[in-house]
Write a protein that holds these residues in place. Structure first.
Motif, PDB file in Angstrom:
ATOM      1  N   GLY A 150       0.982  -1.206  -0.036  1.00 15.25           N
ATOM      2  CA  GLY A 150      -0.122   0.140   0.187  1.00 15.25           C
ATOM      3  C   GLY A 150       0.915   1.325  -0.072  1.00 15.25           C
ATOM      4  O   GLY A 150       0.486   2.222  -0.522  1.00 15.25           O
ATOM      5  N   LYS A 151       2.033   0.937   0.711  1.00 16.83           N
ATOM      6  CA  LYS A 151       2.980   2.257   0.704  1.00 16.83           C
ATOM      7  C   LYS A 151       3.394   2.892  -0.612  1.00 16.83           C
ATOM      8  O   LYS A 151       3.422   4.005  -1.040  1.00 16.83           O
ATOM      9  N   SER A 152       3.585   1.881  -1.688  1.00 18.71           N
ATOM     10  CA  SER A 152       3.955   2.109  -2.965  1.00 18.71           C
ATOM     11  C   SER A 152       3.182   2.858  -3.786  1.00 18.71           C
ATOM     12  O   SER A 152       3.069   3.835  -4.569  1.00 18.71           O
ATOM     13  N   MET A 153       1.763   2.344  -3.570  1.00 23.00           N
ATOM     14  CA  MET A 153       0.503   3.055  -3.991  1.00 23.00           C
ATOM     15  C   MET A 153       0.360   4.541  -3.783  1.00 23.00           C
ATOM     16  O   MET A 153       0.093   5.395  -4.383  1.00 23.00           O
ATOM     17  N   SER A 172      -2.634  -9.960  -3.837  1.00 22.14           N
ATOM     18  CA  SER A 172      -1.422  -8.911  -3.796  1.00 22.14           C
ATOM     19  C   SER A 172      -2.187  -7.411  -3.490  1.00 22.14           C
ATOM     20  O   SER A 172      -1.369  -6.510  -3.570  1.00 22.14           O
ATOM     21  N   LEU A 173      -3.542  -7.235  -3.138  1.00 21.21           N
ATOM     22  CA  LEU A 173      -4.150  -5.842  -3.134  1.00 21.21           C
ATOM     23  C   LEU A 173      -4.459  -5.506  -1.447  1.00 21.21           C
ATOM     24  O   LEU A 173      -4.754  -6.577  -0.993  1.00 21.21           O
ATOM     25  N   PRO A 174      -3.601  -4.614  -1.116  1.00 19.56           N
ATOM     26  CA  PRO A 174      -4.009  -4.239   0.260  1.00 19.56           C
ATOM     27  C   PRO A 174      -5.213  -3.786   0.497  1.00 19.56           C
ATOM     28  O   PRO A 174      -5.840  -3.608  -0.171  1.00 19.56           O
ATOM     29  N   GLU A 175      -5.195  -3.520   1.711  1.00 19.31           N
ATOM     30  CA  GLU A 175      -6.613  -2.960   2.359  1.00 19.31           C
ATOM     31  C   GLU A 175      -7.008  -1.462   1.608  1.00 19.31           C
ATOM     32  O   GLU A 175      -6.179  -0.844   1.364  1.00 19.31           O
ATOM     33  N   SER A 176      -8.337  -1.546   1.146  1.00 20.80           N
ATOM     34  CA  SER A 176      -8.756  -0.310   0.548  1.00 20.80           C
ATOM     35  C   SER A 176      -8.489   0.804   1.318  1.00 20.80           C
ATOM     36  O   SER A 176      -9.077   0.949   2.531  1.00 20.80           O
ATOM     37  N   ASN A 177      -8.437   2.223   0.791  1.00 23.01           N
ATOM     38  CA  ASN A 177      -8.468   3.477   1.647  1.00 23.01           C
ATOM     39  C   ASN A 177      -9.914   3.893   1.578  1.00 23.01           C
ATOM     40  O   ASN A 177     -10.212   4.949   2.287  1.00 23.01           O
ATOM     41  N   GLY A 203      -6.598   3.144  -8.775  1.00 20.46           N
ATOM     42  CA  GLY A 203      -5.485   2.069  -8.468  1.00 20.46           C
ATOM     43  C   GLY A 203      -4.333   2.791  -7.725  1.00 20.46           C
ATOM     44  O   GLY A 203      -3.686   2.492  -7.089  1.00 20.46           O
ATOM     45  N   CYS A 204      -3.910   4.068  -8.151  1.00 13.76           N
ATOM     46  CA  CYS A 204      -2.989   4.771  -7.469  1.00 13.76           C
ATOM     47  C   CYS A 204      -3.208   5.185  -6.122  1.00 13.76           C
ATOM     48  O   CYS A 204      -2.241   5.488  -5.134  1.00 13.76           O
ATOM     49  N   LEU A 205      -4.554   5.447  -5.720  1.00 19.69           N
ATOM     50  CA  LEU A 205      -4.956   5.930  -4.119  1.00 19.69           C
ATOM     51  C   LEU A 205      -5.383   4.582  -3.386  1.00 19.69           C
ATOM     52  O   LEU A 205      -5.832   4.752  -2.367  1.00 19.69           O
ATOM     53  N   ASN A 206      -5.345   3.484  -4.095  1.00 25.48           N
ATOM     54  CA  ASN A 206      -5.598   2.257  -3.517  1.00 25.48           C
ATOM     55  C   ASN A 206      -6.989   2.235  -2.830  1.00 25.48           C
ATOM     56  O   ASN A 206      -7.257   2.076  -1.885  1.00 25.48           O
ATOM     57  N   ALA A 207      -7.846   2.555  -3.889  1.00 27.49           N
ATOM     58  CA  ALA A 207      -9.306   2.892  -3.497  1.00 27.49           C
ATOM     59  C   ALA A 207     -10.219   1.987  -4.218  1.00 27.49           C
ATOM     60  O   ALA A 207      -9.499   1.294  -5.225  1.00 27.49           O
ATOM     61  N   ASP A 280      -2.034  14.186  -3.081  1.00 24.71           N
ATOM     62  CA  ASP A 280      -1.817  15.235  -1.982  1.00 24.71           C
ATOM     63  C   ASP A 280      -3.178  15.870  -1.516  1.00 24.71           C
ATOM     64  O   ASP A 280      -3.165  16.190  -0.367  1.00 24.71           O
ATOM     65  N   VAL A 281      -4.123  15.926  -2.150  1.00 23.67           N
ATOM     66  CA  VAL A 281      -5.380  16.538  -1.976  1.00 23.67           C
ATOM     67  C   VAL A 281      -6.416  15.548  -1.562  1.00 23.67           C
ATOM     68  O   VAL A 281      -7.151  15.785  -0.745  1.00 23.67           O
ATOM     69  N   VAL A 282      -6.971  14.834  -2.652  1.00 27.32           N
ATOM     70  CA  VAL A 282      -7.769  13.762  -2.538  1.00 27.32           C
ATOM     71  C   VAL A 282      -7.855  12.588  -1.812  1.00 27.32           C
ATOM     72  O   VAL A 282      -8.832  12.327  -0.858  1.00 27.32           O
ATOM     73  N   LEU A 283      -6.460  12.048  -1.639  1.00 24.14           N
ATOM     74  CA  LEU A 283      -6.420  10.696  -0.716  1.00 24.14           C
ATOM     75  C   LEU A 283      -6.611  11.306   0.967  1.00 24.14           C
ATOM     76  O   LEU A 283      -7.265  10.500   1.428  1.00 24.14           O
ATOM     77  N   PRO A 284      -5.996  12.322   1.238  1.00 26.27           N
ATOM     78  CA  PRO A 284      -6.583  12.478   2.870  1.00 26.27           C
ATOM     79  C   PRO A 284      -7.938  12.519   3.031  1.00 26.27           C
ATOM     80  O   PRO A 284      -8.350  12.058   4.279  1.00 26.27           O
ATOM     81  N   LYS A 285      -8.723  13.193   2.282  1.00 27.54           N
ATOM     82  CA  LYS A 285     -10.255  13.307   2.254  1.00 27.54           C
ATOM     83  C   LYS A 285     -10.770  11.839   2.232  1.00 27.54           C
ATOM     84  O   LYS A 285     -11.656  11.367   2.833  1.00 27.54           O
TER      85      LYS A 285
END
Length: 587
Positions: A150-153, A172-177, A203-207, A280-285
């Motif tokens: 998940g960190k790499s994503m 291979s897929l980590p837990e979804s954000n 995919g990039c936000l692991n969502a 930087d903006v969408v992932l925290p929300k």
């Protein structure tokens, strides 16, 4: 003797007066006796009057004070005697290429065109560069490593490999954000852009991506849902090793928003935003809310992105998106019928994307040969589809400049002339992908005269076969897309998402070569505005244009280009001829 007198005196000492100065030569030569005459005898009466008038003016310079009064009096006298009911009009010659004169050109070329048997049908010889130096092959499902962590994503997304979509494992897929819900606006292929970009972002936000919702638009007026156009189960399965995709949100989350997705926090994202902005903006929300909504979503991701983002786009567009079974079945049936009709040409046919529907003609603001009726029709269509957009104060529309710049849609007549000039004879089978052609009875007649074997989906399919799709523009476009995809030659006439996606898809299928004719419409505007052009000259220009399209069949993606039009090199890798021969011998 006086110093100035060189003649001896007679005894007187009175000095002689000085000698008179010599006269100017102009007065010395030809001098006659008598009084000086101011006017030479050879001058005419007009010369004499002019001389006299100038002499009076020079001697009486005060008369210049009265010159303005004399001028004004003369003008008043003139204005009182001339009628201004008829104002003289200054006629300007229109610039070459600014007027629609294609019907006159057609009448001029028709006889020589029909009598020309100087070359073979172009359907056999058009692509000369399609296999030079090897070809490109798809590579989006080469990796089977899956996501590393998940960190790499979250941190980079550039190190995220795309796994093979045939792998059944989800380990291979980590837990979804959290969940991402997007609303795809526009027509069929603009919605396709939204879908593929949403896959890349998720995919990039692991969502987890919720199946995109299609926004209803007043222009396309199609209420179709995702599963009506695409195979939803196949889409989810094809992406399961790379991106989680679901068709509904869990109940415990929906309860927070009264089971209404419009209550979910909506991001208004700027067009062409980078993947860094999402991180930087969408992932925290997303992590905070566990679900976010992005509406609208078309063109909200930059064309330039890290390799892993591009590969997710490739996987979604070229592998995961497949039309629903009913659409795919009918499309393949029509392809088979076109190949059967064109059996004498080896099953090869030409497909043309013609954009001469009423809304396209109105939006272009171009003027054709429909007169006042056309003018009134276009005015009503612009007001219906784009209320007030074309009548804003200060907006100036210049149809001639639009035509010179190559922005006018090609008419059916122009498409026919172009293809005949490129060497396609009247036995060529053509599939016409289009909506309802404006004033079709008149505008389609020349094209059918030049190509009597022309077909449309309405002509190829029975009424019963087309009935489930008649009132759904996106589903009808999907049928057109399928038949165009498998043609030997694809001709684009106006740009837009439909031909751009098709060019990329054809490159993906045909070894990197788009097998597409892209006419130079600026040059065509000049040629079609020349009623005196001869057939040989016109044909030479068209053959050069055809050759240019062939040479541009292979093109690599440049910065700011769409990966959906230029899949090389992010979605494909190049092989040389030796590799091709080894692979063919192995099989």
């Amino acid at each position: 003797m006086h110093a100035k007198n060189r003649i001896p005196s007679s005894g007187h000492s009175t000095p002689s007066p000085p000698a008179s100065p010599l006269r100017s030569p102009r007065y010395r030569h030809g001098r006659k006796s008598g009084r000086f005459r101011p006017f030479p005898p050879e001058r005419t009466i007009a010369h004499r009057l002019a001389w006299l008038f100038l002499s009076v003016l020079l001697r009486r310079q005060g008369i210049f004070l009265f010159a303005p009064l004399i001028y004004i009096s003369g003008m008043l006298l003139y204005m009182g005697t001339v009628s201004f009911d008829v104002v003289p009009v200054v006629k300007h010659r229109p610039a070459l290429g600014s007027i629609y004169r294609s019907p006159q050109v057609y009448e001029k070329l028709k006889i020589d065109m029909n009598g020309d048997n100087s070359f073979a049908d172009a359907i056999w010889t058009i692509w000369k560069n399609s296999n030079k130096g090897g070809e490109w092959r798809p590579c989006v499902n080469k990796s089977s490593e899956g996501f590393q962590a998940g960190k790499s994503m979250i941190l980079g997304c550039s190190a995220l490999p795309i796994g093979s979509y045939v792998n059944d494992s989800l380990n291979s897929l980590p837990e979804s954000n959290g969940y991402i819900y997007v609303e795809a606006n526009g027509g069929l292929n603009q919605q396709r852009t939204s879908i593929c970009n949403a896959v890349a972002v998720a995919g990039c936000l692991n969502a987890t991506l919720l199946i995109p919702n299609f926004h209803y638009h007043s222009i396309w007026r199609d209420p179709s849902k995702f599963k009506d156009i695409y195979d939803e189960d196949y889409f989810i399965s094809a992406l399961k090793n790379d991106v989680r995709v679901v068709n509904k949100i869990p109940e415990y989350i929906m309860e927070r928003f009264d089971h209404n997705l419009t209550n979910v926090y909506n991001f208004r994202i700027k067009a062409w935003s980078s993947i860094r902005y999402y991180r930087d903006v969408v992932l925290p929300k997303l992590v905070e809310e566990k679900i976010i909504r992005i509406s609208p979503f078309a063109n909200r991701l930059s064309f330039d992105a890290p390799p892993a983002v591009q590969r997710l786009r490739c996987l979604a567009n070229y592998e995961a998106l497949r039309f629903s079974s009913p659409i795919l079945s009918l499309g393949e049936t029509l392809v088979a019928r076109m190949k059967e009709f064109s059996a004498n040409s080896g099953g090869k046919y030409v497909s043309v994307h013609l954009r001469f529907e009423e809304d396209m003609v109105a939006f272009s603001c171009c003027v054709f040969d429909g007169g006042e009726q056309e003018k009134e029709d276009m005015k009503k269509e612009r007001e219906r589809g784009w209320k007030g957009k074309f009548t804003k104060p200060g907006r100036v529309i210049r149809p001639g400049a639009i035509r010179i710049n190559g922005k006018c849609p090609l008419t059916p007549l122009e498409v026919g002339l172009m293809l005949r000039g490129m060497g396609f004879d009247n036995s060529t089978y053509i599939f016409l992908a289009s909506g309802k052609i404006y004033n079709a009875e008149k505008t389609m007649a020349p094209l059918l005269e030049m190509f009597p074997n022309l077909q449309t989906k309405e002509m190829l399919a029975s009424e019963e076969e087309l009935a489930p799709y008649k009132n759904f523009s996106s589903r009808m476009a999907a049928i057109d897309y399928t038949v165009c995809l498998y043609s030997e030659v694809f001709v684009t006439t106006q740009g837009g998402n439909f031909p751009h996606f098709l060019m990329g898809h054809r490159r993906y299928l045909y070894g990197g070569h788009s097998k597409t004719i892209r006419p130079d419409k600026r040059k065509l505007a000049l040629l079609f505005d020349n009623p005196n052009i001869g057939w040989k000259s016109f044909k030479r220009q068209m053959l050069n244009m055809r050759s240019h399209s062939d040479s541009k069949g292979y093109e690599l993606k440049r910065p700011n280009d769409s990966i959906y039009t230029f899949p090389c090199p992010e979605c494909m890798h190049r092989t040389n001829k030796s590799e091709d021969s080894r692979s063919s011998s192995a099989t």
